[in-house]
Every structure is written in structure tokens, then in C-alpha cells.
Design a protein around this motif. Structure first.
Motif, PDB file in Angstrom:
ATOM      1  N   TRP A   1      -8.387   4.898   1.711  1.00  0.00           N
ATOM      2  CA  TRP A   1      -8.834   4.414   0.498  1.00  0.00           C
ATOM      3  C   TRP A   1     -10.418   4.135   0.658  1.00  0.00           C
ATOM      4  O   TRP A   1     -10.882   4.105  -0.484  1.00  0.00           O
TER       5      TRP A   1
ATOM      6  N   ARG B   1      -1.759  -1.300  -3.898  1.00  0.00           N
ATOM      7  CA  ARG B   1      -2.866  -0.189  -3.836  1.00  0.00           C
ATOM      8  C   ARG B   1      -2.109   0.952  -3.761  1.00  0.00           C
ATOM      9  O   ARG B   1      -1.249   1.359  -2.738  1.00  0.00           O
TER      10      ARG B   1
ATOM     11  N   ASP C   1       0.844  -1.107   0.209  1.00  0.00           N
ATOM     12  CA  ASP C   1       0.014  -0.110   0.028  1.00  0.00           C
ATOM     13  C   ASP C   1       0.871   1.256  -0.035  1.00  0.00           C
ATOM     14  O   ASP C   1       1.999   1.340   0.822  1.00  0.00           O
TER      15      ASP C   1
END
Length: 292
Positions: free
Chosen positions: A282, A147, A114
Motif C-alpha cells: 500500500w 482499503r 484490508d
């Protein structure tokens, strides 16, 4: 090392999972009960201590190996507790620090990365090292889930900005947007190509931030957080037929500070809170992002 029976009582009538056994051994390392160079008990001894099959012990040891806590693995004898690598404690420029951390992270079976950043430039370059090792066969993850949060094209960036121009027709903004999109495309292509070449389940997702992040953050498998500050400076950069004078930060030169869950409660709390911060962004105020 003498194996205690404390965890037999913890086990009780329920068999411990590999993760629980790994956590117990991590706690012993953090507490100093197991020190660098100590030899672990044999798998048979650990299986007897925890009341589980040897396969469960092997999974726990694999998790510790992935964390870099064990050495002398796969040599026909019980592994040893790894030496602490002091350079990890020292902040290094992003371009120096990130690639080796990613290589370690890609040793996991299921990799989760991430990232919060301005563009994907540094990640795109650094991830080339673990990708190369996948191609040469030294790394074999089953899945990759990456991500990435980057600023939205719709906002007025705090930086980079031209020294003189207003935000509406700022060529610095267009230059940043071109870089963001091009680097994102390359990163996504390089990772997705691992699907066809190595059968790895790859997922790469971008979302747009409604603000300019003042820091860059990399979260690796929920085990390590690397954070660096975007330090602003005034500089010039050629773009198309002109030279742009701007306020900008060179993210590749930002010092990365590492926090590891296995380094103690303070670091573990920082990693956990960083993950919460990322997940909160997110799942709430960020939006779908399509790279043009």
C-alpha cells in the motif's frame, strides 16, 4: 475460577489499559488457564485484581466479546469463555466463509478491512450481510476503513487472458476491467451510503497493483487473515455478442484459510506478517486508482 494476583505486580504503579487487560485474559485462554465454559470473575473482582476502575474492565471485556471469546454476555452475570467453533478451522469457499467473518468484524467499534483481490466481486456480495445488519440495528460501528488493492488496468494480466488472443487487444482484459470498475463502484456506494443513513465515518480507498496477485487476502481488524489461492482453469464466458474462451480463476470458489491472532503464536505471526505485506504494498509500489 481462582483469580491470581500475578497482574497486580505487573501493574505496579501504572494502571493497565483495557487493551493490556484484554491481552492478559487472551493469554490465559490460549494457555488453557481459562477454558471454554469457564465463568469469568465478576467485573469487581477483575477491577480489584488489575487495580483499575470497572469501566476499564468493561472495555477489556468488550474487546474479548468482539473477538468472539466470550459468551453469555449481557445477561446480568459474568460472561463465560466461548466454545471454540470448529467450522472456523475448516477452509470454506469464499462465498460461504467471508460474509460471517465480515459480520463478526463489523461488530467492532472501529472496523478496518484490508483486501488484495482481482476484482471486488466477492467482497461486494459478502459485505451486504453486515450492511443489512447495520440497517436493522444489530451492528453499530462508528467507523469503517476499507482499503482494497486490485491490479492496475495498465499492466498485462497473467490472468484472465484469452486462450488465443494476444494481450494488446484481448477482449478478456476489457471484460475484467469492466467488472473491476463496476463492482468497485457498487461496493463504494453501498458503504458510503452508511454515512448519511447511520452517521458512520466511512472511508473506502482503492489502489492499483503493478502485478497479478496469485492469491486473495482479507485482513479483518488486524485480528484475522483469510487467504485463498486463485486456481486457474480454462473456461468459456459470454461477453457482449461473443463467447470468450479464457484462462481464468473463479475467486468466489477459492477455499479461504483462516488465521486468528487468538489461536496461538503461529496464527498471530501469520496475521502480523500478512498485515506487514499489505501495508508494504500500500505504501510503496501501488498507485492511486480511479474507477472509470
Amino acid at each position: 475460577m481462582v483469580v491470581t494476583q500475578e497482574n497486580v505486580a505487573v501493574n505496579g504503579s501504572r494502571r493497565l489499559s483495557p487493551q493490556e487487560i484484554a491481552d492478559i485474559l487472551r493469554d490465559r485462554i490460549r494457555a488453557g488457564d481459562l477454558r471454554a465454559g469457564d465463568r469469568l470473575p465478576t467485573q469487581a473482582e477483575l477491577a480489584e485484581e488489575f487495580g483499575v476502575e470497572r469501566g476499564t474492565v468493561r472495555q477489556a471485556l468488550r474487546a474479548l466479546q468482539d473477538d468472539g471469546l466470550l459468551s453469555n454476555v449481557s445477561k446480568g452475570s459474568p460472561p463465560r469463555i466461548a466454545e471454540v467453533t470448529h467450522p472456523r478451522d475448516e477452509p470454506q469457499p469464499t462465498m460461504v466463509a467471508l460474509a460471517p467473518r465480515l459480520v463478526e468484524a463489523f461488530a467492532a467499534q472501529h472496523v478496518r478491512i484490508d483486501v488484495v483481490c482481482h476484482t471486488a466481486e466477492t467482497l461486494m456480495l459478502a459485505i451486504g450481510d453486515p450492511v443489512r445488519r447495520i440497517h436493522e440495528g444489530s451492528l453499530r460501528p462508528e467507523s469503517l476503513d476499507v482499503r482494497i488493492l486490485v491490479p492496475s488496468r495498465e499492466i498485462t494480466l497473467a490472468f484472465p487472458v484469452s486462450v488465443d488472443s494476444d494481450a494488446d487487444d484481448d477482449p478478456v482484459h476489457q471484460r475484467w476491467l469492466d467488472m473491476r470498475n463496476a463492482q468497485g463502484h457498487v461496493l463504494r456506494h453501498n458503504l458510503r451510503s452508511l454515512r448519511s443513513s447511520h452517521g458512520i465515518d466511512v472511508k473506502v480507498t482503492f489502489r492499483a497493483l503493478p502485478f497479478t496477485p496469485p492469491v486473495k487476502l482479507y485482513l479483518l481488524n488486524g485480528q484475522e487473515a483469510l487467504i485463498g489461492y486463485y486456481v486457474l482453469t480454462r473456461r468459456e464466458e459470454p461477453y457482449e455478442s461473443q463467447t470468450l474462451e479464457m484462462y481464468d480463476a473463479l475467486g468466489s470458489e477459492s477455499l479461504l484459510f483462516s488465521f486468528l491472532t487468538r489461536s496461538g503464536q503461529r496464527d498471530a505471526a501469520f496475521v502480523e506478517e500478512s498485515q506487514k505485506w499489505f501495508d508494504g504494498l500500500w505504501e510503496t509500489i501501488t498507485t492511486d486508482l480511479t474507477l472509470s
